[in-house]
Design a protein around this motif. Structure first.
Motif, PDB file in Angstrom:
ATOM      1  N   SER A  58       0.717  -1.555   0.222  1.00  0.00           N
ATOM      2  CA  SER A  58      -0.139  -0.062  -0.290  1.00  0.00           C
ATOM      3  C   SER A  58       0.899   1.447  -0.020  1.00  0.00           C
ATOM      4  O   SER A  58       0.458   1.889  -0.999  1.00  0.00           O
ATOM      5  CB  SER A  58      -0.794  -0.590   1.136  1.00  0.00           C
ATOM      6  OG  SER A  58      -2.163  -1.225   0.635  1.00  0.00           O
ATOM      7  N   LEU A  59       2.154   1.797   0.921  1.00  0.00           N
ATOM      8  CA  LEU A  59       2.574   2.741   0.683  1.00  0.00           C
ATOM      9  C   LEU A  59       2.973   2.691  -0.002  1.00  0.00           C
ATOM     10  O   LEU A  59       3.913   3.894  -0.799  1.00  0.00           O
ATOM     11  CB  LEU A  59       3.775   2.301   1.765  1.00  0.00           C
ATOM     12  CG  LEU A  59       3.240   2.513   3.474  1.00  0.00           C
ATOM     13  CD1 LEU A  59       4.935   2.000   4.436  1.00  0.00           C
ATOM     14  CD2 LEU A  59       2.929   3.133   3.752  1.00  0.00           C
ATOM     15  N   ILE A  93      -1.957   1.141   7.879  1.00  0.00           N
ATOM     16  CA  ILE A  93      -1.244   1.703   7.372  1.00  0.00           C
ATOM     17  C   ILE A  93      -0.795   2.618   9.609  1.00  0.00           C
ATOM     18  O   ILE A  93       0.337   2.439   9.438  1.00  0.00           O
ATOM     19  CB  ILE A  93      -0.741   2.337   6.591  1.00  0.00           C
ATOM     20  CG1 ILE A  93      -0.637   1.968   4.831  1.00  0.00           C
ATOM     21  CG2 ILE A  93       0.620   3.203   6.515  1.00  0.00           C
ATOM     22  CD1 ILE A  93      -0.560   2.881   3.947  1.00  0.00           C
ATOM     23  N   THR A  94      -1.674   2.468   9.509  1.00  0.00           N
ATOM     24  CA  THR A  94      -1.708   3.598  11.030  1.00  0.00           C
ATOM     25  C   THR A  94      -1.610   2.739  11.640  1.00  0.00           C
ATOM     26  O   THR A  94      -0.618   3.162  12.718  1.00  0.00           O
ATOM     27  CB  THR A  94      -3.015   4.465  10.487  1.00  0.00           C
ATOM     28  OG1 THR A  94      -3.397   5.045   9.555  1.00  0.00           O
ATOM     29  CG2 THR A  94      -3.031   5.500  11.946  1.00  0.00           C
ATOM     30  N   ARG A  95      -1.272   1.582  11.699  1.00  0.00           N
ATOM     31  CA  ARG A  95      -1.601   0.351  12.950  1.00  0.00           C
ATOM     32  C   ARG A  95      -0.217   0.332  13.015  1.00  0.00           C
ATOM     33  O   ARG A  95       0.080   0.411  13.302  1.00  0.00           O
ATOM     34  CB  ARG A  95      -2.594  -1.022  12.541  1.00  0.00           C
ATOM     35  CG  ARG A  95      -4.589  -0.300  13.212  1.00  0.00           C
ATOM     36  CD  ARG A  95      -5.215  -1.481  12.149  1.00  0.00           C
ATOM     37  NE  ARG A  95      -4.954  -2.411  13.380  1.00  0.00           N
ATOM     38  CZ  ARG A  95      -4.563  -3.724  13.205  1.00  0.00           C
ATOM     39  NH1 ARG A  95      -4.805  -4.219  11.634  1.00  0.00           N
ATOM     40  NH2 ARG A  95      -4.811  -4.368  14.175  1.00  0.00           N
ATOM     41  N   ALA A  96       0.162   0.094  11.805  1.00  0.00           N
ATOM     42  CA  ALA A  96       1.868  -0.723  11.244  1.00  0.00           C
ATOM     43  C   ALA A  96       2.781   0.888  12.607  1.00  0.00           C
ATOM     44  O   ALA A  96       3.483   0.041  13.387  1.00  0.00           O
ATOM     45  CB  ALA A  96       1.798  -0.883  10.005  1.00  0.00           C
ATOM     46  N   TYR A  97       1.960   1.724  11.665  1.00  0.00           N
ATOM     47  CA  TYR A  97       2.712   2.918  12.234  1.00  0.00           C
ATOM     48  C   TYR A  97       2.901   3.328  13.899  1.00  0.00           C
ATOM     49  O   TYR A  97       3.815   3.639  14.109  1.00  0.00           O
ATOM     50  CB  TYR A  97       1.666   4.151  11.678  1.00  0.00           C
ATOM     51  CG  TYR A  97       2.151   5.727  12.367  1.00  0.00           C
ATOM     52  CD1 TYR A  97       3.594   6.175  11.832  1.00  0.00           C
ATOM     53  CD2 TYR A  97       1.989   6.424  12.658  1.00  0.00           C
ATOM     54  CE1 TYR A  97       4.238   7.178  12.192  1.00  0.00           C
ATOM     55  CE2 TYR A  97       2.619   7.589  13.097  1.00  0.00           C
ATOM     56  CZ  TYR A  97       3.353   8.234  13.173  1.00  0.00           C
ATOM     57  OH  TYR A  97       3.758   9.147  13.118  1.00  0.00           O
ATOM     58  N   ARG A 103       9.211  -2.000  11.973  1.00  0.00           N
ATOM     59  CA  ARG A 103      10.158  -1.255  11.386  1.00  0.00           C
ATOM     60  C   ARG A 103       9.407   0.149  10.665  1.00  0.00           C
ATOM     61  O   ARG A 103      10.026   1.152  10.303  1.00  0.00           O
ATOM     62  CB  ARG A 103      10.603  -1.866   9.656  1.00  0.00           C
ATOM     63  CG  ARG A 103       9.602  -1.988   8.947  1.00  0.00           C
ATOM     64  CD  ARG A 103      10.566  -2.513   7.065  1.00  0.00           C
ATOM     65  NE  ARG A 103       9.320  -2.818   6.757  1.00  0.00           N
ATOM     66  CZ  ARG A 103       8.475  -4.029   5.985  1.00  0.00           C
ATOM     67  NH1 ARG A 103       8.947  -5.399   7.039  1.00  0.00           N
ATOM     68  NH2 ARG A 103       8.369  -4.320   5.015  1.00  0.00           N
ATOM     69  N   TYR A 104       8.028   0.661  10.442  1.00  0.00           N
ATOM     70  CA  TYR A 104       7.209   1.879  10.362  1.00  0.00           C
ATOM     71  C   TYR A 104       6.517   2.250  11.801  1.00  0.00           C
ATOM     72  O   TYR A 104       6.202   3.176  11.786  1.00  0.00           O
ATOM     73  CB  TYR A 104       5.900   0.882   9.339  1.00  0.00           C
ATOM     74  CG  TYR A 104       6.124   0.955   7.929  1.00  0.00           C
ATOM     75  CD1 TYR A 104       6.876   1.323   7.417  1.00  0.00           C
ATOM     76  CD2 TYR A 104       5.201  -0.352   7.581  1.00  0.00           C
ATOM     77  CE1 TYR A 104       7.949   0.752   5.694  1.00  0.00           C
ATOM     78  CE2 TYR A 104       6.391  -1.142   6.443  1.00  0.00           C
ATOM     79  CZ  TYR A 104       6.805  -0.914   6.072  1.00  0.00           C
ATOM     80  OH  TYR A 104       7.424  -0.906   4.407  1.00  0.00           O
ATOM     81  N   GLU A 109       8.696   9.977   7.475  1.00  0.00           N
ATOM     82  CA  GLU A 109       8.038   9.224   6.126  1.00  0.00           C
ATOM     83  C   GLU A 109       6.732   8.649   6.201  1.00  0.00           C
ATOM     84  O   GLU A 109       6.257   9.030   5.527  1.00  0.00           O
ATOM     85  CB  GLU A 109       9.358   8.700   5.022  1.00  0.00           C
ATOM     86  CG  GLU A 109       8.983   8.334   4.277  1.00  0.00           C
ATOM     87  CD  GLU A 109       8.520   9.586   3.144  1.00  0.00           C
ATOM     88  OE1 GLU A 109       7.714   9.839   2.236  1.00  0.00           O
ATOM     89  OE2 GLU A 109       8.762  10.850   3.580  1.00  0.00           O
ATOM     90  N   ILE A 110       6.413   7.550   7.704  1.00  0.00           N
ATOM     91  CA  ILE A 110       4.625   6.970   7.037  1.00  0.00           C
ATOM     92  C   ILE A 110       4.598   8.172   7.422  1.00  0.00           C
ATOM     93  O   ILE A 110       3.028   7.447   7.124  1.00  0.00           O
ATOM     94  CB  ILE A 110       5.138   5.267   8.106  1.00  0.00           C
ATOM     95  CG1 ILE A 110       6.316   4.528   7.605  1.00  0.00           C
ATOM     96  CG2 ILE A 110       4.232   4.808   7.984  1.00  0.00           C
ATOM     97  CD1 ILE A 110       5.849   4.122   6.040  1.00  0.00           C
TER      98      ILE A 110
END
Length: 701
Positions: A58-59, A93-97, A103-104, A109-110
């Motif tokens: 997605s990124l 993506i926000t959950r990973a962030y 690593r995110y 940048e994320i």
């Protein structure tokens, strides 16, 4: 071109009615919300670990505008609305962030890409023509995103986000009410409005109730869109959502009390658990969502909810262990509030789905279930491997759905509405003693009448029909099965056995064997069989799919009743786990004594120790030495070591009591004796239990 409504947040910003970006929003919460806020964070991040491969993809695919090029942001599709994928990807993506250990985590940048994609949505405010998406579906995903980003949000982002979230208001019924209330809770948690958080939590708790309207029913089935079985659609979301809120609200001033936990526990154990078998949800329990792999996905969702409940509720975990796993749950259950019946054990699963004046048969909404016009007309599905019907929907002849008796007109099937449909009959229902049962459907729809019955006795299913009458130039058929073709099909007819060809017309066959399922024909009949490839498209089933055509070999078996049938009938017996030698034996020595008449349908085992009887009117049967009923009803009799178990039910759900006269002198509840006979005056269940089974155990004097 955007509508004025979609442009409103941007216009308000330009006019100065929304504040400009000026630093971050304060995340201080009232003390009463502190634990709730922590629970929400834990749930959002811990619901499932982010799939890092999908997040990376997605990124990588996100463009400089903050969009994903493959998404059609202009889509006006009412179902499977593409733009919502933007928010789903952004949430992952926000959950990973925000999840430590990858690593995110907290990478600048994320964060930049997250805000780029978030701003694109907030500035455009995409909306579907289907009310569910702007009111429920979008806030459901946007709310968690905003909560995770709360300490990074600008005043403008928060204002625009809350503007969109405000479309959710507490209201409606059933799972829709739970979704809306949950969205309101997340929104007011963001704004720190303790009073509205309290109201939203109370609204969720209010819906965790056993009801005679929409929601969890007294028999532990689930209704939505009126009295319509919704185990796999709204009812599945309801189970998952209530488990979610059980986790989020615990140890807060808003938590569920034990009575609410008890309802959720029993809904899962005595309702949902019955319709998931070998990692598949029963097709008849899936509602209108007959999509690619949907029975597997729904069973997986239920398994996830079950695992969560095992962690949250020790009593559920203990009961679940005691009742064994879904695959080994054995027994029989009739859902009297939903005209639905199931028998299951480790070897096979069989269900019959009916409808009536009381219960709706099926629905089609958002161009889904486009061919399901007959999905409540006595659909009988038998599973052994669990793969018999996997993704079979493009290849089904939908006028021959297994179990149904249908006029084979040359017109396309009508498309149902969200209101579903009813048939003009109230003599529809069933009976269960926990291990065996009977279902009955006095069918009356589209000019066709038929008395249809299923007797689930002695590890077999006896299927009977009579009174089949219709004034039609088209043939009327009873579909026995349509499943994926697996190997050869053996046929015995006229004392000859052969392997079936691509298409056969059989007169009075003895039996047919396919994929370890036997079909016995104790009264013969005109039987048609096909074993040839069928071409079909998923687009016919649900508009969301492209008009691509595929081909699959299909086993298709049905009985012909001719044109303009008048009081035609049928008999066939389903024999799970069958082998050729078993069917030979059963055809030589009938396993049942069968009566298939207008006034009475009955099936008695060869040993004479068990029998099911359907009285369509006051009448008598000579089974068990003779039994008489003073009104139409269903009766199941079992003899065991000097005891007689009598089970009775009223399919009309209108009677107050039933009078039975049984040959022999017996003692027990409701019993009086005279002249070598026992009279039973059985008070029948009323109100929320109307239509359920009364079991009476009698002892021979």
């Amino acid at each position: 071109m955007k509508t004025i409504h979609a442009l409103l947040p941007s216009l308000l910003f330009i006019l100065g009615m929304l504040p400009a970006a000026s630093g971050q929003v304060s995340t201080d919460k009232p003390v009463k919300l502190t634990q709730l806020h922590a629970n929400v964070w834990q749930y959002i991040l811990g619901d499932r670990p982010p799939d890092m491969a999908e997040v990376e993809e997605s990124l990588h695919a996100l463009d400089g505008r903050g969009t994903w090029p493959h998404i059609d942001y202009s889509s006006k599709e009412r179902g499977a609305w593409q733009p919502r994928e933007h928010l789903s990807r952004l949430l992952d993506i926000t959950r990973a962030y925000r999840s430590p250990g990858n690593r995110y985590y907290q990478q600048k940048e994320i964060s930049r890409k997250i805000h780029l994609a978030l701003n694109y949505w907030l500035e455009n405010d995409f909306q579907s023509p289907n009310w569910w998406y702007p009111d429920i579906g979008v806030p459901m995903v946007l709310g968690p995103i905003l909560i995770l980003l709360e300490d990074e949000l600008s005043e403008t982002q928060l204002e625009r986000g809350v503007y969109i979230l405000n479309r959710s208001e507490i209201g409606k019924t059933g799972q829709n009410k739970v979704w809306l209330s949950g969205n309101v809770l997340f929104r007011t948690l963001l704004t720190g409005d303790v009073e509205m958080v309290d109201k939203a939590a109370a609204s969720i708790r209010e819906e965790l109730v056993v009801s005679m309207s929409e929601g969890v029913q007294p028999d532990w089935s689930y209704h939505q869109h009126g009295p319509q079985l919704q185990f796999g659609n709204y009812g599945l979301s309801y189970a998952a959502d209530m488990a979610k809120w059980l986790a989020i609200l615990r140890n807060t001033p808003f938590q569920f009390d034990e009575e609410k936990v008890y309802i959720l526990r029993n809904y899962l154990l005595d309702g949902q658990r019955w319709v998931s078998w070998k990692d598949k949800m029963d097709i008849s329990a899936c509602g209108r969502q007959l999509f690619i792999d949907s029975p597997s996905q729904k069973a997986g969702s239920l398994a996830t909810t079950t695992a969560k409940m095992g962690q949250l509720d020790p009593e559920f975990a203990a009961a679940y262990r005691d009742a064994n796993r879904y695959e080994t749950l054995s027994g029989h259950k009739h859902f009297w509030r939903s005209d639905f019946q199931v028998i299951r054990n480790p070897a096979y699963y069989f269900s019959v789905k009916m409808c009536s004046k009381r219960v709706s048969g099926a629905e089609s909404c958002n161009s889904e279930n486009m061919l399901g016009y007959h999905m409540g007309d006595g659909v009988g599905l038998l599973y052994q491997s669990g793969t018999e019907y996997t993704n079979i929907f493009p290849f089904w002849d939908w006028k021959k759905v297994p179990g149904t008796t249908i006029i084979q007109s040359d017109e396309d099937l009508p498309v149902l509405t969200c209101s579903g449909y009813h048939i003009d009959s109230d003599f529809v229902g069933g009976l269960s003693d926990g291990s065996s049962g009977v279902a009955v459907l006095a069918y009356n729809r589209d000019g066709l009448r038929a008395n249809k019955a299923w007797f689930m006795l002695d590890d077999k299913v006896v299927c009977l029909g009579n009174g089949i009458t219709a004034d039609t130039e088209f043939s009327v058929t009873t579909a026995i099965n349509q499943a994926h073709l697996q190997g050869d099909v053996l046929v015995r007819a006229g004392k000859q056995k052969h392997t079936a060809g691509a298409s056969e017309a059989l007169q009075d066959p003895d039996w047919i064997l396919h994929d370890k399922l036997g079909y016995l024909f104790p009264a013969g009949g005109q039987v048609r069989l096909e074993t040839k490839p069928v071409s079909g498209s998923w687009h016919r089933v649900a508009i969301r799919y492209p008009e691509d055509y595929q081909t699959a070999p299909i086993f298709k078996l049905w009985m012909e009743h001719g044109t303009d049938p008048q009081n035609e009938n049928y008999q066939y017996i389903l024999v799970p786990g069958a082998k050729e030698k078993v069917l030979k034996k059963l055809s030589r020595k009938a396993p049942f004594t069968i009566r298939n008449e207008a006034a009475v349908q009955s099936v008695s085992t060869a040993k004479g120790n068990q029998a099911g009887i359907i009285f369509y009117e006051a009448g008598s049967s000579d089974l068990f030495g003779g039994i008489r009923a003073d009104q139409a009803c269903i009766v199941l009799l079992k003899k065991d070591k000097g005891q007689l178990q009598v089970s009775v039910a009223d399919p009309t759900q209108q009677l107050e009591e039933l009078h039975l006269t049984i040959s022999g002198d017996y003692n027990g509840p409701y019993a009086t004796n005279s002249g070598g006979q026992t009279q039973l005056t059985v008070p029948l269940p009323q109100d929320e239990a109307a239509g359920s089974t009364i079991n009476v155990t009698l002892t021979h004097r």
